[in-house]
Design a protein around this motif. Structure first.
Motif, PDB file in Angstrom:
ATOM      1  N   ASP A 105      35.381  35.145  34.818  1.00  0.00           N
ATOM      2  CA  ASP A 105      35.623  35.868  33.571  1.00  0.00           C
ATOM      3  C   ASP A 105      35.276  37.348  33.749  1.00  0.00           C
ATOM      4  O   ASP A 105      34.787  37.781  34.805  1.00  0.00           O
ATOM      5  N   ALA A 106      35.519  38.126  32.701  1.00  0.00           N
ATOM      6  CA  ALA A 106      35.346  39.575  32.787  1.00  0.00           C
ATOM      7  C   ALA A 106      33.900  39.965  33.087  1.00  0.00           C
ATOM      8  O   ALA A 106      33.636  40.888  33.875  1.00  0.00           O
ATOM      9  N   ALA A 107      32.944  39.264  32.482  1.00  0.00           N
ATOM     10  CA  ALA A 107      31.535  39.595  32.704  1.00  0.00           C
ATOM     11  C   ALA A 107      31.124  39.346  34.149  1.00  0.00           C
ATOM     12  O   ALA A 107      30.363  40.136  34.736  1.00  0.00           O
ATOM     13  N   THR A 108      31.620  38.256  34.727  1.00  0.00           N
ATOM     14  CA  THR A 108      31.282  37.938  36.124  1.00  0.00           C
ATOM     15  C   THR A 108      31.887  38.963  37.067  1.00  0.00           C
ATOM     16  O   THR A 108      31.240  39.414  38.026  1.00  0.00           O
ATOM     17  N   LEU A 109      33.129  39.349  36.809  1.00  0.00           N
ATOM     18  CA  LEU A 109      33.773  40.369  37.640  1.00  0.00           C
ATOM     19  C   LEU A 109      33.042  41.703  37.531  1.00  0.00           C
ATOM     20  O   LEU A 109      32.890  42.413  38.538  1.00  0.00           O
ATOM     21  N   GLN A 110      32.571  42.038  36.335  1.00  0.00           N
ATOM     22  CA  GLN A 110      31.838  43.291  36.166  1.00  0.00           C
ATOM     23  C   GLN A 110      30.502  43.251  36.905  1.00  0.00           C
ATOM     24  O   GLN A 110      30.084  44.249  37.509  1.00  0.00           O
ATOM     25  N   SER A 168      41.811  40.702  37.912  1.00  0.00           N
ATOM     26  CA  SER A 168      41.472  40.673  36.498  1.00  0.00           C
ATOM     27  C   SER A 168      41.081  39.250  36.109  1.00  0.00           C
ATOM     28  O   SER A 168      41.313  38.301  36.858  1.00  0.00           O
ATOM     29  N   PRO A 169      40.476  39.061  34.919  1.00  0.00           N
ATOM     30  CA  PRO A 169      40.092  37.702  34.492  1.00  0.00           C
ATOM     31  C   PRO A 169      41.272  36.738  34.425  1.00  0.00           C
ATOM     32  O   PRO A 169      41.085  35.528  34.591  1.00  0.00           O
ATOM     33  N   GLU A 170      42.467  37.253  34.174  1.00  0.00           N
ATOM     34  CA  GLU A 170      43.646  36.396  34.077  1.00  0.00           C
ATOM     35  C   GLU A 170      44.112  35.876  35.430  1.00  0.00           C
ATOM     36  O   GLU A 170      44.941  34.958  35.488  1.00  0.00           O
ATOM     37  N   GLN A 171      43.584  36.427  36.514  1.00  0.00           N
ATOM     38  CA  GLN A 171      44.078  36.109  37.848  1.00  0.00           C
ATOM     39  C   GLN A 171      43.217  35.095  38.601  1.00  0.00           C
ATOM     40  O   GLN A 171      43.438  34.873  39.789  1.00  0.00           O
ATOM     41  N   GLY A 172      42.232  34.494  37.934  1.00  0.00           N
ATOM     42  CA  GLY A 172      41.396  33.537  38.633  1.00  0.00           C
ATOM     43  C   GLY A 172      40.314  32.959  37.742  1.00  0.00           C
ATOM     44  O   GLY A 172      40.288  33.201  36.532  1.00  0.00           O
ATOM     45  N   GLN A 191      40.991  36.304  43.793  1.00  0.00           N
ATOM     46  CA  GLN A 191      40.777  37.079  42.579  1.00  0.00           C
ATOM     47  C   GLN A 191      39.936  38.319  42.865  1.00  0.00           C
ATOM     48  O   GLN A 191      40.242  39.416  42.387  1.00  0.00           O
ATOM     49  N   LEU A 192      38.879  38.169  43.662  1.00  0.00           N
ATOM     50  CA  LEU A 192      38.018  39.305  43.969  1.00  0.00           C
ATOM     51  C   LEU A 192      38.731  40.354  44.815  1.00  0.00           C
ATOM     52  O   LEU A 192      38.522  41.559  44.635  1.00  0.00           O
ATOM     53  N   LEU A 193      39.581  39.915  45.733  1.00  0.00           N
ATOM     54  CA  LEU A 193      40.217  40.839  46.679  1.00  0.00           C
ATOM     55  C   LEU A 193      41.626  41.249  46.266  1.00  0.00           C
ATOM     56  O   LEU A 193      42.230  42.121  46.894  1.00  0.00           O
ATOM     57  N   GLY A 194      42.184  40.591  45.266  1.00  0.00           N
ATOM     58  CA  GLY A 194      43.468  41.011  44.731  1.00  0.00           C
ATOM     59  C   GLY A 194      44.663  40.751  45.611  1.00  0.00           C
ATOM     60  O   GLY A 194      45.680  41.453  45.503  1.00  0.00           O
TER      61      GLY A 194
END
Length: 301
Positions: free
Chosen positions: A41-46, A34-38, A124-127
Protein backbone atom coordinates in the motif's frame (compact mmCIF):
# COMPACT_ATOMS: atom_id res chain seq x y z
CA UNK A 1 23.26 -17.22 -20.68
CA UNK A 2 23.51 -13.55 -21.58
CA UNK A 3 26.96 -12.15 -22.40
CA UNK A 4 27.56 -8.85 -20.65
CA UNK A 5 28.36 -5.91 -22.88
CA UNK A 6 31.38 -3.60 -22.65
CA UNK A 7 30.79 -0.75 -20.25
CA UNK A 8 29.84 2.24 -22.42
CA UNK A 9 27.46 3.32 -19.66
CA UNK A 10 28.50 6.49 -17.85
CA UNK A 11 29.76 5.75 -14.36
CA UNK A 12 27.34 7.67 -12.15
CA UNK A 13 28.73 6.15 -8.94
CA UNK A 14 32.54 6.07 -9.15
CA UNK A 15 34.32 4.19 -6.38
CA UNK A 16 37.70 2.70 -5.45
CA UNK A 17 39.54 5.23 -7.61
CA UNK A 18 40.62 8.05 -5.30
CA UNK A 19 42.50 8.53 -2.07
CA UNK A 20 39.64 10.18 -0.20
CA UNK A 21 36.17 8.94 0.68
CA UNK A 22 33.38 10.89 -1.02
CA UNK A 23 29.66 10.91 -0.28
CA UNK A 24 27.42 11.39 -3.32
CA UNK A 25 23.68 12.02 -3.53
CA UNK A 26 21.50 9.19 -4.82
CA UNK A 27 20.08 9.74 -8.33
CA UNK A 28 16.62 8.80 -9.51
CA UNK A 29 13.61 7.17 -7.83
CA UNK A 30 13.78 4.60 -5.04
CA UNK A 31 10.30 3.04 -4.97
CA UNK A 32 9.27 3.02 -8.63
CA UNK A 33 5.81 1.46 -8.45
CA UNK A 34 2.45 2.75 -7.23
CA UNK A 35 0.00 1.06 -4.80
CA UNK A 36 -2.10 -0.05 -7.78
CA UNK A 37 0.82 -2.02 -9.22
CA UNK A 38 1.34 -4.57 -6.46
CA UNK A 39 0.61 -5.78 -2.92
CA UNK A 40 2.25 -2.89 -1.04
CA UNK A 41 0.00 0.00 0.00
CA UNK A 42 0.96 3.67 -0.20
CA UNK A 43 2.20 3.87 3.40
CA UNK A 44 4.49 0.86 2.95
CA UNK A 45 5.92 2.26 -0.28
CA UNK A 46 6.54 5.60 1.43
CA UNK A 47 8.33 3.87 4.31
CA UNK A 48 10.55 2.03 1.81
CA UNK A 49 11.24 5.28 -0.01
CA UNK A 50 12.14 7.10 3.23
CA UNK A 51 13.91 4.37 5.21
CA UNK A 52 15.20 2.06 2.47
CA UNK A 53 13.58 -1.09 3.79
CA UNK A 54 10.27 -2.69 4.72
CA UNK A 55 9.26 -5.73 6.75
CA UNK A 56 6.80 -8.53 6.02
CA UNK A 57 5.59 -10.29 9.17
CA UNK A 58 4.65 -13.60 7.54
CA UNK A 59 5.72 -14.28 3.96
CA UNK A 60 5.60 -18.09 4.00
CA UNK A 61 3.45 -20.71 5.73
CA UNK A 62 4.59 -22.82 8.70
CA UNK A 63 4.71 -25.89 6.43
CA UNK A 64 6.95 -24.09 3.94
CA UNK A 65 9.18 -22.92 6.77
CA UNK A 66 9.64 -26.48 8.01
CA UNK A 67 10.48 -27.69 4.49
CA UNK A 68 13.11 -24.96 4.13
CA UNK A 69 14.62 -25.72 7.53
CA UNK A 70 14.99 -29.42 6.72
CA UNK A 71 16.72 -28.53 3.45
CA UNK A 72 18.89 -25.96 5.20
CA UNK A 73 20.14 -28.64 7.58
CA UNK A 74 20.69 -31.18 4.79
CA UNK A 75 22.79 -28.81 2.71
CA UNK A 76 24.96 -27.75 5.65
CA UNK A 77 25.86 -31.37 6.31
CA UNK A 78 26.44 -32.48 2.72
CA UNK A 79 30.23 -32.78 2.14
CA UNK A 80 29.84 -32.34 -1.63
CA UNK A 81 28.08 -29.01 -1.09
CA UNK A 82 30.76 -27.89 1.34
CA UNK A 83 33.50 -28.54 -1.24
CA UNK A 84 31.73 -26.59 -3.98
CA UNK A 85 33.18 -23.24 -5.10
CA UNK A 86 29.78 -21.62 -4.52
CA UNK A 87 29.91 -22.50 -0.82
CA UNK A 88 31.67 -20.11 1.55
CA UNK A 89 32.87 -21.38 4.94
CA UNK A 90 33.85 -19.49 8.07
CA UNK A 91 37.57 -18.76 8.11
CA UNK A 92 38.29 -20.30 11.53
CA UNK A 93 35.52 -22.77 12.33
CA UNK A 94 35.12 -24.15 8.78
CA UNK A 95 31.35 -24.05 9.35
CA UNK A 96 29.21 -23.20 6.31
CA UNK A 97 28.69 -19.43 6.05
CA UNK A 98 26.84 -19.13 2.73
CA UNK A 99 25.70 -21.34 -0.14
CA UNK A 100 25.27 -19.38 -3.36
CA UNK A 101 23.22 -19.89 -6.53
CA UNK A 102 20.39 -21.69 -4.76
CA UNK A 103 17.80 -20.42 -7.26
CA UNK A 104 19.51 -22.48 -9.96
CA UNK A 105 20.94 -25.42 -8.06
CA UNK A 106 18.17 -26.31 -5.61
CA UNK A 107 14.58 -27.06 -6.60
CA UNK A 108 13.15 -26.23 -3.18
CA UNK A 109 14.70 -22.78 -2.94
CA UNK A 110 14.25 -22.08 -6.66
CA UNK A 111 10.51 -22.26 -6.10
CA UNK A 112 10.41 -19.51 -3.48
CA UNK A 113 12.88 -17.39 -5.48
CA UNK A 114 10.38 -17.38 -8.36
CA UNK A 115 7.22 -17.32 -6.24
CA UNK A 116 4.57 -14.75 -7.27
CA UNK A 117 4.38 -13.54 -3.65
CA UNK A 118 7.98 -12.40 -3.94
CA UNK A 119 8.19 -11.41 -7.59
CA UNK A 120 5.12 -9.15 -7.43
CA UNK A 121 6.66 -7.23 -4.54
CA UNK A 122 10.05 -6.86 -6.22
CA UNK A 123 8.46 -5.74 -9.48
CA UNK A 124 6.35 -3.16 -7.67
CA UNK A 125 9.38 -1.70 -5.90
CA UNK A 126 11.55 -1.63 -9.03
CA UNK A 127 8.86 -0.72 -11.55
CA UNK A 128 9.70 -3.41 -14.10
CA UNK A 129 10.24 -7.10 -14.58
CA UNK A 130 13.14 -8.37 -12.49
CA UNK A 131 15.82 -11.03 -12.74
CA UNK A 132 17.81 -12.72 -10.00
CA UNK A 133 21.23 -11.16 -9.69
CA UNK A 134 22.30 -13.35 -6.78
CA UNK A 135 20.85 -15.92 -4.39
CA UNK A 136 22.20 -17.67 -1.34
CA UNK A 137 21.46 -19.21 2.01
CA UNK A 138 23.21 -17.48 4.89
CA UNK A 139 24.03 -19.52 7.98
CA UNK A 140 25.02 -17.83 11.19
CA UNK A 141 25.44 -20.80 13.52
CA UNK A 142 25.41 -20.36 17.27
CA UNK A 143 28.74 -19.45 18.93
CA UNK A 144 30.80 -19.35 15.68
CA UNK A 145 28.79 -17.20 13.23
CA UNK A 146 30.92 -14.20 12.32
CA UNK A 147 29.89 -10.63 11.62
CA UNK A 148 29.21 -8.86 8.33
CA UNK A 149 30.87 -5.42 8.38
CA UNK A 150 29.06 -2.22 7.39
CA UNK A 151 28.70 -1.91 3.63
CA UNK A 152 26.45 -1.04 0.74
CA UNK A 153 25.78 -4.04 -1.50
CA UNK A 154 25.40 -1.75 -4.50
CA UNK A 155 28.94 -0.45 -4.09
CA UNK A 156 30.21 -4.01 -4.58
CA UNK A 157 27.76 -4.91 -7.33
CA UNK A 158 28.61 -1.68 -9.16
CA UNK A 159 32.37 -1.99 -8.76
CA UNK A 160 32.75 -5.74 -9.29
CA UNK A 161 29.64 -6.88 -11.21
CA UNK A 162 28.96 -3.85 -13.41
CA UNK A 163 25.48 -2.96 -12.08
CA UNK A 164 24.90 0.55 -13.46
CA UNK A 165 22.46 1.97 -10.88
CA UNK A 166 21.04 0.96 -7.48
CA UNK A 167 17.75 -0.24 -8.97
CA UNK A 168 17.86 -3.55 -7.11
CA UNK A 169 16.22 -4.92 -3.99
CA UNK A 170 17.28 -7.70 -1.62
CA UNK A 171 14.94 -10.13 0.09
CA UNK A 172 16.04 -11.62 3.41
CA UNK A 173 13.62 -14.40 4.35
CA UNK A 174 14.16 -15.57 7.93
CA UNK A 175 14.40 -19.31 8.58
CA UNK A 176 15.10 -18.77 12.27
CA UNK A 177 13.89 -16.19 14.77
CA UNK A 178 15.84 -12.92 14.66
CA UNK A 179 16.59 -11.67 18.16
CA UNK A 180 18.50 -8.52 19.05
CA UNK A 181 21.33 -10.72 20.34
CA UNK A 182 21.94 -13.39 17.65
CA UNK A 183 23.37 -11.21 14.91
CA UNK A 184 20.29 -9.84 13.10
CA UNK A 185 20.35 -7.43 10.19
CA UNK A 186 21.09 -3.82 11.13
CA UNK A 187 20.32 -0.95 8.76
CA UNK A 188 21.03 2.77 8.89
CA UNK A 189 17.55 3.97 7.84
CA UNK A 190 17.73 6.61 5.15
CA UNK A 191 21.35 5.87 4.27
CA UNK A 192 20.24 4.50 0.89
CA UNK A 193 19.70 8.08 -0.28
CA UNK A 194 23.46 8.72 -0.32
CA UNK A 195 26.30 6.75 -1.85
CA UNK A 196 29.73 6.28 -0.30
CA UNK A 197 32.55 6.22 -2.82
CA UNK A 198 35.25 4.13 -1.16
CA UNK A 199 39.02 4.41 -1.41
CA UNK A 200 41.51 1.85 -2.67
CA UNK A 201 41.40 -0.49 -5.64
CA UNK A 202 39.89 -3.95 -6.09
CA UNK A 203 42.36 -6.80 -5.59
CA UNK A 204 42.45 -9.69 -8.05
CA UNK A 205 39.79 -12.27 -7.19
CA UNK A 206 38.63 -10.08 -4.33
CA UNK A 207 35.45 -12.14 -3.94
CA UNK A 208 37.41 -15.01 -2.39
CA UNK A 209 38.09 -12.83 0.64
CA UNK A 210 35.14 -10.42 0.58
CA UNK A 211 32.52 -13.19 0.73
CA UNK A 212 34.11 -14.31 4.00
CA UNK A 213 34.90 -10.86 5.38
CA UNK A 214 34.50 -7.49 3.65
CA UNK A 215 37.65 -5.59 2.74
CA UNK A 216 37.62 -3.53 -0.45
CA UNK A 217 34.53 -1.37 -0.62
CA UNK A 218 34.13 -1.00 3.14
CA UNK A 219 33.63 2.64 4.22
CA UNK A 220 36.10 4.21 6.63
CA UNK A 221 35.18 4.48 10.33
CA UNK A 222 34.72 8.26 10.33
CA UNK A 223 32.24 8.19 7.44
CA UNK A 224 30.34 5.35 9.11
CA UNK A 225 30.28 7.30 12.37
CA UNK A 226 28.89 10.34 10.57
CA UNK A 227 26.21 8.19 8.92
CA UNK A 228 25.26 6.57 12.23
CA UNK A 229 24.95 9.98 13.88
CA UNK A 230 22.76 11.24 11.04
CA UNK A 231 20.59 8.19 10.35
CA UNK A 232 20.75 6.02 13.45
CA UNK A 233 20.66 2.23 13.42
CA UNK A 234 17.59 0.00 13.23
CA UNK A 235 17.96 -3.56 14.54
CA UNK A 236 15.55 -5.78 12.60
CA UNK A 237 14.16 -8.42 14.91
CA UNK A 238 11.37 -10.72 13.81
CA UNK A 239 10.02 -14.28 13.72
CA UNK A 240 10.98 -17.06 11.36
CA UNK A 241 8.88 -16.99 8.21
CA UNK A 242 8.96 -13.20 8.02
CA UNK A 243 11.09 -11.16 5.65
CA UNK A 244 12.87 -7.87 5.08
CA UNK A 245 13.19 -6.22 1.67
CA UNK A 246 15.83 -3.52 1.47
CA UNK A 247 17.31 -1.20 -1.12
CA UNK A 248 20.65 -2.19 -2.63
CA UNK A 249 22.34 0.99 -1.39
CA UNK A 250 21.35 0.68 2.28
CA UNK A 251 24.26 0.78 4.68
CA UNK A 252 23.83 -2.45 6.63
CA UNK A 253 25.71 -4.97 8.77
CA UNK A 254 25.21 -7.72 11.32
CA UNK A 255 27.07 -8.65 14.50
CA UNK A 256 28.67 -12.01 15.18
CA UNK A 257 26.55 -14.63 16.89
CA UNK A 258 27.92 -15.65 20.29
CA UNK A 259 24.59 -17.09 21.45
CA UNK A 260 23.40 -20.71 21.12
CA UNK A 261 20.64 -19.57 18.74
CA UNK A 262 21.47 -19.78 15.05
CA UNK A 263 20.32 -17.10 12.63
CA UNK A 264 19.78 -18.30 9.06
CA UNK A 265 18.04 -16.77 6.07
CA UNK A 266 17.36 -17.08 2.37
CA UNK A 267 18.86 -14.08 0.59
CA UNK A 268 17.75 -13.22 -2.95
CA UNK A 269 18.71 -10.13 -4.96
CA UNK A 270 16.32 -8.88 -7.64
CA UNK A 271 17.59 -6.41 -10.21
CA UNK A 272 15.50 -4.53 -12.76
CA UNK A 273 15.72 -5.89 -16.31
CA UNK A 274 16.26 -2.23 -17.25
CA UNK A 275 19.43 -2.16 -15.12
CA UNK A 276 21.31 -5.22 -16.36
CA UNK A 277 25.01 -5.49 -15.64
CA UNK A 278 27.79 -4.43 -17.98
CA UNK A 279 31.54 -4.79 -17.45
CA UNK A 280 32.70 -4.03 -13.90
CA UNK A 281 33.24 -0.35 -13.15
CA UNK A 282 36.14 -0.88 -10.71
CA UNK A 283 37.48 -4.43 -11.07
CA UNK A 284 39.67 -6.20 -13.66
CA UNK A 285 37.01 -8.83 -14.42
CA UNK A 286 33.53 -9.84 -13.27
CA UNK A 287 33.03 -12.08 -10.27
CA UNK A 288 32.01 -15.70 -10.89
CA UNK A 289 28.51 -16.40 -12.13
CA UNK A 290 27.35 -17.63 -8.72
CA UNK A 291 28.15 -14.22 -7.19
CA UNK A 292 26.75 -12.03 -9.96
CA UNK A 293 24.49 -13.60 -12.55
CA UNK A 294 24.62 -12.69 -16.23
CA UNK A 295 21.39 -14.54 -16.97
CA UNK A 296 18.91 -11.68 -17.28
CA UNK A 297 15.84 -13.87 -17.89
CA UNK A 298 12.91 -12.38 -15.93
CA UNK A 299 12.22 -14.22 -12.68
CA UNK A 300 9.01 -16.16 -12.45
CA UNK A 301 8.75 -16.58 -16.22
Amino acid sequence: MTVISPSTTKDLYPTRTGERTEVLDRRGPIAFGSPEQGPFDAATLQHYDDKGYLTIDELITPDELETFRVELHRLANDPTIKDDDATIVEAKSNEVRSIFDIHRNNEIFAKIANDPRVIARAEQLLGSEVYIHQSRINYKPGFVGKEFSWHSDFETWHAEDGMPEPRAVSLSLSLTDNYSFNGPLMIMPGSHQRYISCVGGTPEDNYKKSLVMQGAGTPDPQTLSDFADEYGIDVLEGPAGGAVMFDSNCMHASNGNVTPYSRSNIFIVYNSVENTCVEPFAAPKPRPEFAGSTDFTPAGS
